[in-house]
Motif scaffolding. Structure first.
Motif, PDB file in Angstrom:
ATOM      1  N   SER A 157       0.838  -1.197   0.000  1.00 45.30           N
ATOM      2  CA  SER A 157       0.000   0.000   0.000  1.00 45.30           C
ATOM      3  C   SER A 157       0.873   1.246   0.000  1.00 45.30           C
ATOM      4  O   SER A 157       2.002   1.232   0.484  1.00 45.30           O
ATOM      5  N   VAL A 158       0.327   2.322  -0.552  1.00 45.65           N
ATOM      6  CA  VAL A 158       0.989   3.624  -0.496  1.00 45.65           C
ATOM      7  C   VAL A 158      -0.092   4.681  -0.350  1.00 45.65           C
ATOM      8  O   VAL A 158      -1.138   4.616  -1.000  1.00 45.65           O
ATOM      9  N   ARG A 159       0.112   5.617   0.552  1.00 43.77           N
ATOM     10  CA  ARG A 159      -0.864   6.681   0.789  1.00 43.77           C
ATOM     11  C   ARG A 159      -0.742   7.710  -0.332  1.00 43.77           C
ATOM     12  O   ARG A 159       0.348   8.198  -0.630  1.00 43.77           O
ATOM     13  N   VAL A 160      -1.882   8.033  -0.972  1.00 43.39           N
ATOM     14  CA  VAL A 160      -1.829   8.876  -2.159  1.00 43.39           C
ATOM     15  C   VAL A 160      -2.624  10.167  -2.034  1.00 43.39           C
ATOM     16  O   VAL A 160      -2.431  11.089  -2.828  1.00 43.39           O
ATOM     17  N   LEU A 161      -3.530  10.261  -1.068  1.00 44.99           N
ATOM     18  CA  LEU A 161      -4.324  11.483  -0.965  1.00 44.99           C
ATOM     19  C   LEU A 161      -4.904  11.615   0.429  1.00 44.99           C
ATOM     20  O   LEU A 161      -5.498  10.675   0.959  1.00 44.99           O
ATOM     21  N   ASP A 162      -4.737  12.784   1.038  1.00 49.32           N
ATOM     22  CA  ASP A 162      -5.443  13.145   2.261  1.00 49.32           C
ATOM     23  C   ASP A 162      -6.511  14.158   1.875  1.00 49.32           C
ATOM     24  O   ASP A 162      -6.201  15.282   1.463  1.00 49.32           O
ATOM     25  N   GLU A 163      -7.781  13.769   2.015  1.00 50.70           N
ATOM     26  CA  GLU A 163      -8.878  14.603   1.529  1.00 50.70           C
ATOM     27  C   GLU A 163      -9.606  15.273   2.691  1.00 50.70           C
ATOM     28  O   GLU A 163     -10.188  14.596   3.542  1.00 50.70           O
ATOM     29  N   PRO A 164      -9.598  16.608   2.758  1.00 50.50           N
ATOM     30  CA  PRO A 164     -10.286  17.302   3.850  1.00 50.50           C
ATOM     31  C   PRO A 164     -11.794  17.084   3.817  1.00 50.50           C
ATOM     32  O   PRO A 164     -12.405  16.995   2.754  1.00 50.50           O
ATOM     33  N   LEU A 165     -12.390  17.003   5.006  1.00 49.59           N
ATOM     34  CA  LEU A 165     -13.849  16.945   5.112  1.00 49.59           C
ATOM     35  C   LEU A 165     -14.421  18.355   5.167  1.00 49.59           C
ATOM     36  O   LEU A 165     -13.791  19.289   5.655  1.00 49.59           O
ATOM     37  N   GLN A 166     -15.635  18.493   4.661  1.00 46.56           N
ATOM     38  CA  GLN A 166     -16.390  19.728   4.770  1.00 46.56           C
ATOM     39  C   GLN A 166     -17.746  19.430   5.390  1.00 46.56           C
ATOM     40  O   GLN A 166     -18.224  18.296   5.353  1.00 46.56           O
ATOM     41  N   LEU A 167     -18.359  20.443   5.971  1.00 45.91           N
ATOM     42  CA  LEU A 167     -19.711  20.325   6.501  1.00 45.91           C
ATOM     43  C   LEU A 167     -20.678  20.804   5.431  1.00 45.91           C
ATOM     44  O   LEU A 167     -20.469  21.870   4.830  1.00 45.91           O
ATOM     45  N   LEU A 168     -21.708  20.022   5.164  1.00 42.80           N
ATOM     46  CA  LEU A 168     -22.732  20.401   4.192  1.00 42.80           C
ATOM     47  C   LEU A 168     -24.029  20.664   4.939  1.00 42.80           C
ATOM     48  O   LEU A 168     -24.517  19.804   5.675  1.00 42.80           O
ATOM     49  N   THR A 169     -24.593  21.870   4.768  1.00 47.26           N
ATOM     50  CA  THR A 169     -25.828  22.242   5.457  1.00 47.26           C
ATOM     51  C   THR A 169     -26.822  22.845   4.475  1.00 47.26           C
ATOM     52  O   THR A 169     -26.461  23.286   3.377  1.00 47.26           O
ATOM     53  N   GLY A 170     -28.077  22.899   4.917  1.00 46.17           N
ATOM     54  CA  GLY A 170     -29.088  23.650   4.194  1.00 46.17           C
ATOM     55  C   GLY A 170     -29.043  25.113   4.601  1.00 46.17           C
ATOM     56  O   GLY A 170     -28.335  25.499   5.539  1.00 46.17           O
ATOM     57  N   PRO A 171     -29.799  25.984   3.926  1.00 48.04           N
ATOM     58  CA  PRO A 171     -29.720  27.440   4.187  1.00 48.04           C
ATOM     59  C   PRO A 171     -30.240  27.850   5.552  1.00 48.04           C
ATOM     60  O   PRO A 171     -29.882  28.925   6.052  1.00 48.04           O
ATOM     61  N   ALA A 172     -31.080  27.009   6.208  1.00 50.37           N
ATOM     62  CA  ALA A 172     -31.648  27.386   7.503  1.00 50.37           C
ATOM     63  C   ALA A 172     -30.891  26.783   8.676  1.00 50.37           C
ATOM     64  O   ALA A 172     -31.288  26.987   9.830  1.00 50.37           O
ATOM     65  N   HIS A 173     -29.816  26.088   8.422  1.00 52.21           N
ATOM     66  CA  HIS A 173     -29.042  25.493   9.511  1.00 52.21           C
ATOM     67  C   HIS A 173     -28.359  26.585  10.332  1.00 52.21           C
ATOM     68  O   HIS A 173     -28.001  27.651   9.807  1.00 52.21           O
ATOM     69  N   ALA A 174     -28.141  26.315  11.611  1.00 48.66           N
ATOM     70  CA  ALA A 174     -27.543  27.321  12.504  1.00 48.66           C
ATOM     71  C   ALA A 174     -26.139  27.725  12.062  1.00 48.66           C
ATOM     72  O   ALA A 174     -25.690  28.842  12.359  1.00 48.66           O
ATOM     73  N   LEU A 175     -25.430  26.857  11.357  1.00 45.40           N
ATOM     74  CA  LEU A 175     -24.056  27.164  10.931  1.00 45.40           C
ATOM     75  C   LEU A 175     -23.976  27.524   9.450  1.00 45.40           C
ATOM     76  O   LEU A 175     -22.874  27.630   8.899  1.00 45.40           O
ATOM     77  N   THR A 199     -32.862  15.996   1.797  1.00 45.18           N
ATOM     78  CA  THR A 199     -33.163  16.021   3.228  1.00 45.18           C
ATOM     79  C   THR A 199     -32.374  17.112   3.940  1.00 45.18           C
ATOM     80  O   THR A 199     -32.920  17.845   4.794  1.00 45.18           O
ATOM     81  N   ILE A 200     -31.086  17.230   3.609  1.00 42.25           N
ATOM     82  CA  ILE A 200     -30.256  18.265   4.244  1.00 42.25           C
ATOM     83  C   ILE A 200     -30.789  19.658   3.905  1.00 42.25           C
ATOM     84  O   ILE A 200     -30.836  20.559   4.763  1.00 42.25           O
ATOM     85  N   ALA A 201     -31.220  19.853   2.660  1.00 39.44           N
ATOM     86  CA  ALA A 201     -31.738  21.164   2.256  1.00 39.44           C
ATOM     87  C   ALA A 201     -33.014  21.528   3.006  1.00 39.44           C
ATOM     88  O   ALA A 201     -33.242  22.701   3.326  1.00 39.44           O
ATOM     89  N   ASP A 202     -33.849  20.526   3.314  1.00 40.80           N
ATOM     90  CA  ASP A 202     -35.165  20.796   3.899  1.00 40.80           C
ATOM     91  C   ASP A 202     -35.211  20.678   5.416  1.00 40.80           C
ATOM     92  O   ASP A 202     -36.254  20.963   6.017  1.00 40.80           O
ATOM     93  N   THR A 203     -34.109  20.242   6.050  1.00 44.15           N
ATOM     94  CA  THR A 203     -34.142  19.965   7.488  1.00 44.15           C
ATOM     95  C   THR A 203     -33.097  20.819   8.202  1.00 44.15           C
ATOM     96  O   THR A 203     -31.902  20.496   8.195  1.00 44.15           O
ATOM     97  N   PRO A 204     -33.492  21.915   8.838  1.00 42.80           N
ATOM     98  CA  PRO A 204     -32.526  22.807   9.484  1.00 42.80           C
ATOM     99  C   PRO A 204     -31.704  22.139  10.575  1.00 42.80           C
ATOM    100  O   PRO A 204     -30.583  22.583  10.860  1.00 42.80           O
ATOM    101  N   ALA A 205     -32.225  21.068  11.183  1.00 40.64           N
ATOM    102  CA  ALA A 205     -31.506  20.454  12.304  1.00 40.64           C
ATOM    103  C   ALA A 205     -30.424  19.480  11.845  1.00 40.64           C
ATOM    104  O   ALA A 205     -29.642  19.011  12.680  1.00 40.64           O
TER     105      ALA A 205
END
Length: 313
Positions: A156-174, A231-237
């Motif tokens: 094995s050889v490590r080839v990519l470290d991929e950052p995570l992002q948070l995906l939210t809808g427009p009404a989410h607190a963040l 679901t993410i788009a329609d659910t603020p929580a």
């Protein structure tokens, strides 16, 4: 069953004559007749009726013909599976929209003459078994998951470290945050119905949740990325994690937000796995390409986080 006898039978059925089949197979007519006679003894039936015009299939011969042709096709597939220079390079990715697929697309763009078969297996155990059996040439995985060290014949050889992002809808607190820290996500519901227990990515998110006190839920059926985005788009929580290089398209009305996660940046570590004795010539080209384009600084890189079990090699 003697495959050469089956091949002879199929040639006669195609030609309609023993003599023509013998010429097509570069055999004597006597040799062709002997092969058919032996096959008929093995099966216990007559396959041909001789006529003034040549040879006609009996009812049993007609019933046997499609199976005979499938036997010959299976034999050809079996032989092709070990003729590595003449078959596509078979590579496994976790999903078709993720970073691993992007790495393969980059390789294919640089080597358009290389045939590729892209598979999506469930977990690292399945992938390793396929690599060891020769039905798979390589796999992109996070290695090594807890309690499952790689066998000694798997490289094995490590080839990519991929950052995570948070995906939210427009009404989410963040939703309006320019970035968030893992600590700020504590108490927010992160929904990831695609997590499969027992997989290496399941172990990754379990450790991420434990490290930062996150609530990651995988309840409910996984109806795919489109349903998740709806679901993410329609659910603020609810929010979800998405890798930085995951390709997504959603309706304009969803107004989804991709928010970087920082301090530290959780990165998903992608490694390429292969069998050390795999002779496929395109595998060496893939490894060289990935080495030249690798962006995997390792889990000790300041400002990033990966579980302690992920390999840096």
């Amino acid at each position: 069953m003697d495959l050469e006898a089956v091949r002879t039978f199929a040639a006669i059925a195609q030609a309609g004559q023993f003599q023509k089949a013998a010429a097509d197979l570069s055999l004597t007519q006597q040799a062709v007749s002997k092969r058919v006679a032996a096959l008929e003894r093995d099966l216990g039936v007559r396959l041909f009726t001789r006529t003034p015009r040549g040879a006609e299939l009996t009812i049993d011969g007609q019933a046997f013909l499609p199976h005979a042709r499938e036997l010959l096709r299976a034999a050809e597939r079996a032989a092709a599976s070990v003729r590595s220079a003449r078959r596509p390079l078979r590579v496994d990715v976790i999903n078709s929209r993720g970073a691993q697929s992007g790495l393969l697309r980059g390789f294919h763009h640089a080597h358009p003459q290389t045939d590729l078969d892209v598979l999506m297996l469930l977990d690292i155990d399945t992938a390793v078994t396929a690599i060891r059996s020769g039905t798979l040439d390589a796999s992109f995985r996070a290695v090594t998951a807890p309690g499952r060290p790689l066998p000694g014949d798997i490289e094995s050889v490590r080839v990519l470290d991929e950052p995570l992002q948070l995906l939210t809808g427009p009404a989410h607190a963040l939703a309006n945050a320019k970035s968030v820290t893992p600590a700020q996500l504590a108490g927010h519901r992160i929904w990831m119905p695609g997590i499969t227990p027992g997989t290496e990515w399941g172990a990754y998110y379990d450790d991420l949740a434990a490290e930062f006190g996150l609530t990651i839920e995988s309840t409910g059926p996984n109806f795919g990325s489109d349903a998740l985005l709806d679901t993410i788009a329609d659910t603020p929580a609810l929010a979800t994690f998405m890798s930085e290089h995951t390709r997504l398209v959603w309706p304009a009305g969803h107004d989804l937000r991709r928010i970087p996660v920082t301090d530290p940046v959780p990165v998903y570590p992608h490694s390429l796995l292969w069998h050390r004795d795999n002779p496929h010539p395109a595998l060496a080209a893939l490894r060289t390409h990935l080495t030249a384009t690798a962006t995997a600084p390792g889990h000790d890189t300041p400002g990033t986080w990966t579980p302690p079990w992920t390999s840096t090699h």
